[in-house]
Design a protein around this motif. Structure first.
Motif, mmCIF file in Angstrom:
data_model
loop_
_atom_site.group_PDB
_atom_site.id
_atom_site.type_symbol
_atom_site.label_atom_id
_atom_site.label_comp_id
_atom_site.label_asym_id
_atom_site.label_seq_id
_atom_site.Cartn_x
_atom_site.Cartn_y
_atom_site.Cartn_z
ATOM 1 N N ASN A 1 0.852 -1.192 0.000
ATOM 2 C CA ASN A 1 0.000 0.000 0.000
ATOM 3 C C ASN A 1 0.891 1.246 0.000
ATOM 4 N N PRO A 2 1.348 1.678 -1.173
ATOM 5 C CA PRO A 2 2.263 2.822 -1.239
ATOM 6 C C PRO A 2 1.656 4.071 -0.624
ATOM 7 N N ALA A 3 2.491 4.865 0.044
ATOM 8 C CA ALA A 3 2.023 6.087 0.687
ATOM 9 C C ALA A 3 1.904 7.234 -0.313
ATOM 10 N N TYR A 4 2.690 7.195 -1.377
ATOM 11 C CA TYR A 4 2.687 8.245 -2.411
ATOM 12 C C TYR A 4 2.903 9.637 -1.814
ATOM 13 N N GLN A 5 3.793 9.730 -0.846
ATOM 14 C CA GLN A 5 4.134 11.023 -0.257
ATOM 15 C C GLN A 5 5.414 11.530 -0.929
ATOM 16 N N MET A 6 5.255 12.050 -2.145
ATOM 17 C CA MET A 6 6.405 12.414 -2.966
ATOM 18 C C MET A 6 7.190 13.589 -2.378
ATOM 19 N N GLY A 7 6.493 14.545 -1.793
ATOM 20 C CA GLY A 7 7.184 15.668 -1.177
ATOM 21 C C GLY A 7 8.041 15.229 -0.004
ATOM 22 N N TYR A 8 7.503 14.337 0.808
ATOM 23 C CA TYR A 8 8.239 13.831 1.970
ATOM 24 C C TYR A 8 9.449 13.000 1.523
ATOM 25 N N GLY A 9 9.243 12.162 0.507
ATOM 26 C CA GLY A 9 10.358 11.382 -0.017
ATOM 27 C C GLY A 9 11.441 12.259 -0.634
ATOM 28 N N SER A 10 11.029 13.331 -1.319
ATOM 29 C CA SER A 10 12.010 14.253 -1.896
ATOM 30 C C SER A 10 12.811 14.963 -0.817
ATOM 31 N N ALA A 11 12.172 15.279 0.303
ATOM 32 C CA ALA A 11 12.889 15.900 1.415
ATOM 33 C C ALA A 11 13.972 14.966 1.958
ATOM 34 N N MET A 12 13.665 13.673 2.026
ATOM 35 C CA MET A 12 14.701 12.702 2.431
ATOM 36 C C MET A 12 15.864 12.711 1.455
ATOM 37 N N GLY A 13 15.550 12.743 0.170
ATOM 38 C CA GLY A 13 16.607 12.756 -0.831
ATOM 39 C C GLY A 13 17.489 13.988 -0.727
ATOM 40 N N VAL A 14 16.884 15.144 -0.485
ATOM 41 C CA VAL A 14 17.662 16.382 -0.347
ATOM 42 C C VAL A 14 18.577 16.296 0.867
#
Length: 326
Positions: free
Chosen positions: A289-302
């Motif tokens: 069940n993917p969360a699809y929280q792209m903004g949150y995932g991008s913050a981790m990447g940054v």
């Protein structure tokens, strides 16, 4: 007086001739430099365009998305400022994953480089070192997915490893290696086993280029094996060691496939075994069940990119030495 004028004229003519001979090559070099400068941009422009389109552009887009609340394609972005970054600080699951990534960086890094130094020192004195180097390097070139799945099956409570221990009467050593309290420690051991051979190859490549007469001179001076390594091998291969350290910093913080496959789950790995890349995957498109929280995932990447940049600069500064030529 006439002779003086004649001699002066001859000297002037000779000096003019010498100046013309000197200026001719410089003119040729100048013309060649202008031709090269004309060809510079036509040659570099295609690669620069590809780099900007496939790397720099997505990196900027990821940085912008980290300030948004976004579920992906088809959903409208909502600007939330630094809320995603504040959430990272308060997210215990992220802090656990971040701690696991740092444990891999530090603990595995220390063990890998100690083993690599010891193994390279031993291999240097062996006859069949090329074959042994290839065997040590073999796990690194195999797919991390295959290695992770294979080790997971091997260390299963009823797997081949425990079965073999019980078969030779060492049942007390058979442990549930994949239990929650041992899982991440087992992962660390697996990473060391898979990765050590690569850094042995790098260190051996740096040591093999050192001329043999340095070791002969050190032997005549009465140096033992450790002193030869400390005063000859280490300083003359320091540039390779520095590059290896930088590679480890980068590679350790993006470990994903091995851990994901090692846990052997059809969903997401358990929280105590997650690294930051795995948690980023879980919070974006991973799991049942993917969360699809792209903004949150991008913050981790940054955050991880910034951490890599800081650590690489720090490692380069700490390991900076004067170049040794030989």
């Amino acid at each position: 007086m006439t002779d003086n004028i004649a001699s002066g004229g001859a000297a002037t003519a000779a000096q003019t001739a010498r100046s013309s001979r000197r200026s001719a090559p410089s003119k040729q070099v100048g013309a060649l430099s202008r031709q090269r400068s004309k060809l510079y941009w036509p040659f570099i422009a295609p690669a620069l365009v590809v780099y900007l389109a496939l790397f720099f552009g997505p990196a900027l887009a990821g940085f912008w998305i980290s300030f948004q609340s976004w579920r992906g394609s088809g959903d409208q972005m909502q600007f939330v400022g630094t809320r995603n970054y504040v959430r990272l600080w308060n997210d215990t699951a992220f802090m656990t994953a971040f701690g696991n990534s740092m444990k891999i960086l530090v603990i595995c890094g220390v063990v890998i480089f100690v083993l690599a130094f010891l193994i390279s020192a031993v291999l240097r004195e062996m006859r069949f070192r090329k074959g042994l180097q290839a065997l040590l390097f073999l796990p690194y070139i195999i797919s991390p997915i295959a290695i992770g799945v294979g080790l997971g099956l091997l260390l299963d409570p009823n797997g081949l490893f425990n079965t073999g221990l019980r078969g030779i009467g060492l049942s007390s050593l058979a442990k549930p290696w994949l239990s929650p309290d041992r899982l991440f420690a087992t992962i660390l051991i697996g990473i060391v086993w898979v990765t050590t051979g690569f850094y042995v190859m790098l260190l051996m490549a740096g040591a093999d280029r050192i001329p043999g007469y340095f070791y002969e001179d050190s032997q005549l001076a009465g140096a033992n094996k450790f002193q030869q390594w400390w005063y000859v091998t280490l300083p003359l291969s320091w540039d390779v060691i520095a590059i290896s350290a930088v590679l480890w910093v980068i590679n350790s913080l993006k470990i994903f496939e091995f851990v994901y496959a090692f846990t052997g789950t059809t969903d997401a790995p358990p929280e105590q075994a997650r690294t930051v890349p795995i948690y980023q995957f879980v919070m974006t498109m991973g799991g049942r069940n993917p969360a699809y929280q792209m903004g949150y995932g991008s913050a981790m990447g940054v955050v991880m990119v910034a951490l890599v940049v800081v650590l690489v600069v720090l490692v380069r500064r700490v390991m900076r030495r004067e170049a040794v030529t030989y």
